[in-house]
Every structure is written in C-alpha cells, then in structure tokens.
Design an enzyme around this catalytic site. Sequence first.
Site, PDB file in Angstrom:
ATOM      1  N   THR A 120      59.845 -48.407-104.764  1.00 61.66           N
ATOM      2  CA  THR A 120      58.409 -48.421-105.007  1.00 61.66           C
ATOM      3  C   THR A 120      57.868 -47.010-105.222  1.00 61.66           C
ATOM      4  OG1 THR A 120      56.303 -48.850-103.891  1.00 61.66           O
ATOM      5  CG2 THR A 120      58.178 -48.490-102.471  1.00 61.66           C
ATOM      6  N   ASP A 121      56.752 -46.928-105.943  1.00 65.13           N
ATOM      7  CA  ASP A 121      56.082 -45.629-106.096  1.00 65.13           C
ATOM      8  C   ASP A 121      55.485 -45.137-104.773  1.00 65.13           C
ATOM      9  OD1 ASP A 121      54.024 -47.494-105.928  1.00 65.13           O
ATOM     10  OD2 ASP A 121      53.003 -46.865-107.773  1.00 65.13           O
ATOM     11  N   GLU A 122      55.359 -46.039-103.805  1.00 66.88           N
ATOM     12  CA  GLU A 122      54.727 -45.640-102.534  1.00 66.88           C
ATOM     13  C   GLU A 122      55.538 -44.607-101.765  1.00 66.88           C
ATOM     14  OE1 GLU A 122      53.134 -48.644-100.055  1.00 66.88           O
ATOM     15  OE2 GLU A 122      52.512 -49.897-101.724  1.00 66.88           O
ATOM     16  N   TYR A 147      55.900 -49.526 -94.056  1.00 69.68           N
ATOM     17  CA  TYR A 147      56.592 -50.108 -95.222  1.00 69.68           C
ATOM     18  C   TYR A 147      57.167 -49.023 -96.126  1.00 69.68           C
ATOM     19  CZ  TYR A 147      57.059 -51.755-100.029  1.00 69.68           C
ATOM     20  OH  TYR A 147      57.527 -51.981-101.307  1.00 69.68           O
ATOM     21  N   LYS A 151      61.106 -47.914 -97.155  1.00 64.15           N
ATOM     22  CA  LYS A 151      61.613 -47.908 -98.532  1.00 64.15           C
ATOM     23  C   LYS A 151      62.152 -46.512 -98.885  1.00 64.15           C
ATOM     24  CE  LYS A 151      61.617 -50.734-101.211  1.00 64.15           C
ATOM     25  NZ  LYS A 151      62.576 -51.839-101.521  1.00 64.15           N
ATOM     26  N   GLY A 272      45.290 -45.986 -92.790  1.00 68.74           N
ATOM     27  CA  GLY A 272      46.133 -45.085 -93.604  1.00 68.74           C
ATOM     28  C   GLY A 272      46.174 -45.439 -95.078  1.00 68.74           C
TER      29      GLY A 272
END
Length: 337
Positions: A120-122, A147, A151, A272
């Site tokens: 993910t880009d997160e 999360y 990742k 957050g």
Amino acid sequence: MRVLVTGGAGFIGANFVLQTLAERPDAQVTVLDSLTYAGNRESLDSVADRIDFVHGDIADLDLVDELVSGVDTVVHFAAESHNDNSLSDPWPFVQTNVIGTFSLLQAVRRYDVRYHHISTDEVYGDLELDDPERFTESTPYNPSSPYSSTKASSDLLVRAWTRSFGVRATISNCSNNYGPFQHVEKFIPRQITNLIDGVRPRLYGSGTNVRDWIHVDDHNRAVWAILDRGRIGQTYLIGADGELDNRAVVQMLLAEFGRESDDFDFVTDRAGHDLRYAIDSTLLRTELGWEPQFHDFRDGLAATVQWYRENESWWRRRKEAVEHAYAAQGERTLPQP
Ligand code: NAD
Ligand code: DAU
C-alpha cells in the site's frame, strides 16, 4: 502458469482471480483464504468450478509449504486491511500481515517460486495538502497506523529475503481502490449502502482528507504487468492520478442518488488520520507500459453504485455488523462546522 493467490476471497484478490480467469485461459488458480469477516466466498461463485479453493491461514507454515511447492507464482493479497480496526485491535494485523508474510517468504525461498507482494501507499505516511511532491519508489517509509506499520514491516521482510536469500520477488504499493466486491466497512461502499438505506453519508473530521482513487481492475492489470515484465527486486508504485478529497467523493455519490450536496454528517475523526496520499506512477508507466483504463472516476463510481444496488444479497448480511462496530468504536455525529 500455476498461481497461488492469497486473500482471493477479499476485495482486490477476488477481482484479481476473476480478471485472471477471464484474460488468461492458461492460468491455473489456487486461492488460499482464511475467510475472516472480510473474506466472502460468494465473490468467487462465478468461477467456483475453475479454481482450487483452500480454506486456511497464511501463517500456517505446513499448509503454506505444501501449497507453494505446487505452483510457479504466488501473488500475496491476504491481509488485515482496515485502518479503523487496526486502532481498536492491532494484534491480528501483526499476526497476518507480518507473521503471515514471513510464512510465505520461507516457502517461496525453499521452492524458488516467483513471489509478488501486494502493498500500500500508506507505508510512506502522508503528505500535506499543498505539497507539490507525490510518493515515488524512493520516498522513505514513515507509516502512521498499526495497519500501515505492519504492511511496511512485511515489505521490509520481502526486501531482506530478496537480498539475503535471492527470493525472486517484486513489490507493488498501490493507492485507494474502488469497485465491486469491496467490504461495506470501507469508505465508498459504506456511503453507497448508507444511501441505499436512506442514511446520510458520514465524513470523518472535516472531510478534507485526500485519497488517490484507482479502479480495482486497473490495479490488477498493473500487477500482471509486473508479473510479466517487472524486474526482480524492484518496487513499483501503482496509481491513476485520482486525487480527490473525501467530501468531493461523498458529493458525487449524493448527486448519483439525486440528493442535495450538503446531505451528509460529519462524524468523529479517525485517530492519527493520514491527511493525503498521492502516487507518482511514472516508473510503472514508462518501464512496463501500463496505463489505467478507467479515466473518469465519476463513471467508475456510478458503475460501482449500480453494482451495490444489484448485489444487495452480497453485502446486506454484513452491513448491520459494520455499523454496530463503528458505533462501538465511539463514532458520533459532530455539529456542522
Ligand atoms: P480485504 O480485507 O478485502 O481482503 C483480505 C482477504 O484476506 C480476505 O479475504 C481475508 O479473509 C483474507 N485473510 C485475512 N487474513 C488471512 C490469513 N491470516 N490467512 C489467509 N487469508 C487471510 O482486503 P483488500 O482491500 O482486498 O486488500 C488486499 C491487499 O491489498 C492487502 O494486502 C492490502 O494491504 C492491499 N491494498 C489494499 C488497498 C485498498 O484500497 N483496499 C490499496 C492498496 C493495497
Ligand atoms: O491507500 C491505500 C489504503 O486504502 C489501503 O492500504 C487500505 O487497505 C484501504 O483500506 C484504504 O485505506 P483508507 O484508510 O484510506 O481507506 P478507508 O476506506 O477506510 O477510508 C478512506 C477515507 O475516507 C479516509 O480518509 C477515511 C475516510 N472515511 C472512512 C470511512 C469508513 C470517512 O470519511 N468516513 C467513513 O465512514
């Protein structure tokens, strides 16, 4: 080609299986999925007789070893995927996203099986609204949530297994997906199903957070481009220049339902809450020749609304549990700003 798809009963994994069987008649697909609350076998009903479905956990080392020994390629989608859940109960995120990825890496290492890791880009954290930069393959990791930190951890395991053990891996970090078969806990399906039920959409905080939307089929075509032509050890960012703030998305949905543009509620913000994601997918486009096929987000959204209207039996049973969980997490309607 014999492909093991983990998380194939989830949103993106199921769409990947359907696209693969439609476009690659030579592919033999095995799905490994533990059918958590997010997995739905019905998403694969139309291809049930063309796949091997294994109900099991990616952290089960023996099972994974056996399955990986019989394939050429693993595409790893399985994860705990929802930020809000990771705030209320982080443990399953560590178990599945970190330990589960470790288990797969050990098996692909042992059998020298090609491995593609869906991320993910997160992992890159977030951007200011007015930042002219977007995420690239060299942006430093800076995850914010339980999360995204799990990742990021799993991506680092993949990089280490590639360098230290020669695992033939690639990684892709994609932005927010939309399309059919997405769980009703997620932003777009939650608001669509609220609107079908006559409930006002719910925006976290002030609704100014920006996500970079991509249709799930464009994501999955990019995954195939990487499997076909990607360089081993390389990370590719996947995005379709789809930046929109959450309020704009809700207003498009309201228009689709013929409702007034201010007919929504602001609710308690996510702890957050990442402000903005934005992907620069130049490498994927120039090196692998990938281009998104869905250019008009409004059209893709309308088709997604239509899908949820026509497939109520797929989501209805999960809707009440999702809304109950949001209420239990303390979600409250805020006064209009
Ligand atoms: P999802 O929550 O819809 O599906 C996850 C699937 O994994 C479910 O079928 C679930 O049953 C399965 N699963 C969970 N734990 C498992 C375990 N221990 N063993 C076997 N199966 C297990 O998720 P999604 O939105 O389809 O996301 C798929 C992948 O794509 C994830 O890795 C996610 O991080 C990544 N991703 C998602 C998005 C997005 O917008 N949804 C964007 C970028 C990357
Ligand atoms: O960027 C990729 C990520 O996109 C994936 O890695 C995650 O698996 C996926 O869930 C998604 O994460 P987000 O947290 O961005 O998605 P979510 O659908 O939960 O929320 C999208 C935005 O909408 C976010 O800013 C929070 C907001 N939101 C969400 C819900 C559920 C609302 O305003 N109201 C809501 O009811």
